[in-house]
Design a protein around this motif. Sequence first.
Motif, PDB file in Angstrom:
ATOM      1  N   TYR A 244       0.832  -1.195   0.000  1.00 50.95           N
ATOM      2  CA  TYR A 244       0.000   0.000   0.000  1.00 50.95           C
ATOM      3  C   TYR A 244       0.867   1.245   0.000  1.00 50.95           C
ATOM      4  O   TYR A 244       1.933   1.269   0.626  1.00 50.95           O
ATOM      5  CB  TYR A 244      -0.913   0.023   1.233  1.00 50.95           C
ATOM      6  N   LEU A 245       0.384   2.262  -0.680  1.00 49.07           N
ATOM      7  CA  LEU A 245       1.045   3.565  -0.653  1.00 49.07           C
ATOM      8  C   LEU A 245       0.675   4.280   0.636  1.00 49.07           C
ATOM      9  O   LEU A 245      -0.504   4.331   1.015  1.00 49.07           O
ATOM     10  CB  LEU A 245       0.595   4.405  -1.851  1.00 49.07           C
TER      11      LEU A 245
ATOM     12  N   ASP B 135      -0.477   7.145   2.153  1.00 46.09           N
ATOM     13  CA  ASP B 135      -1.154   8.294   1.565  1.00 46.09           C
ATOM     14  C   ASP B 135      -1.152   9.520   2.468  1.00 46.09           C
ATOM     15  O   ASP B 135      -0.984  10.650   2.013  1.00 46.09           O
ATOM     16  CB  ASP B 135      -2.594   7.905   1.215  1.00 46.09           C
TER      17      ASP B 135
ATOM     18  N   LYS C 154      -4.079   2.395  -0.949  1.00 40.56           N
ATOM     19  CA  LYS C 154      -3.543   3.481  -0.135  1.00 40.56           C
ATOM     20  C   LYS C 154      -3.890   3.244   1.332  1.00 40.56           C
ATOM     21  O   LYS C 154      -4.868   2.562   1.643  1.00 40.56           O
ATOM     22  CB  LYS C 154      -4.110   4.833  -0.577  1.00 40.56           C
TER      23      LYS C 154
END
Length: 232
Positions: free
Chosen positions: A20-21, A23, A124
């Motif tokens: 996952y980024l 965010d 994210k």
Amino acid sequence: MMAMVLSSCSVSRHLPENAYLLDEVKVYSEENPKIVSSLKSRVRQQPNVRTFGLFRLPLGIYCLSGKKDNFINRTLRNIGEAPRVYNDTLTSKSCDVMKLTLVNQGYLKAKVDAATSYHKRKAKVTVKYYAHPNRLYRVASVRYLCADSVMLGYVLADSMNSSIKVGMPFDANVLNDERTRLATLLQSKGYYGFKKDYVTYIADTARNSSEVDLAVRVRSNVVSQEAVTGES
């Protein structure tokens, strides 16, 4: 408009599988909002840089690159910024570091928790840290301990310049500064081998109280230059 286009470029194809980024990161403290500013810099993993606080332009440039190893793709990656992949270990470490920061400021029973929100479709994650400082401990009294009466006399005579004051927060940074000050003082009085490590503290906290009785212990087995040369 170009910034908006670049920032909307797909990031997921540049992420490892099941990754996952990172965010967004936020730090909160309902009990004491003033401490938030000192904690933000302690977070061990930050999201990608935003241009003008709005668009992740460097990340967008990076995401324009393809998988092939050619000049154009290498240039885009060098100019841009790679996605910052979320690492839950760094989140745990951030909690520990922020808690230690609060403890060093005098919040001896501080706690820091983290909550993560995953957006699976966009790959994210948002991390929110909640700081609970609890009570601030303060110095109630100060006394000095030293077996060498001459050395103790120098310390007491200069105590007005001490960084430690009754009523101040039990701040580890101030205590460390005082160790440095005492070392400099005693070196100037001929104790050239005296080091800041020779100053230690004994903190006594009463149950159900946020007051600290502080004892400053000064190591005395350091010979002054006067004693070595026989000067008076």
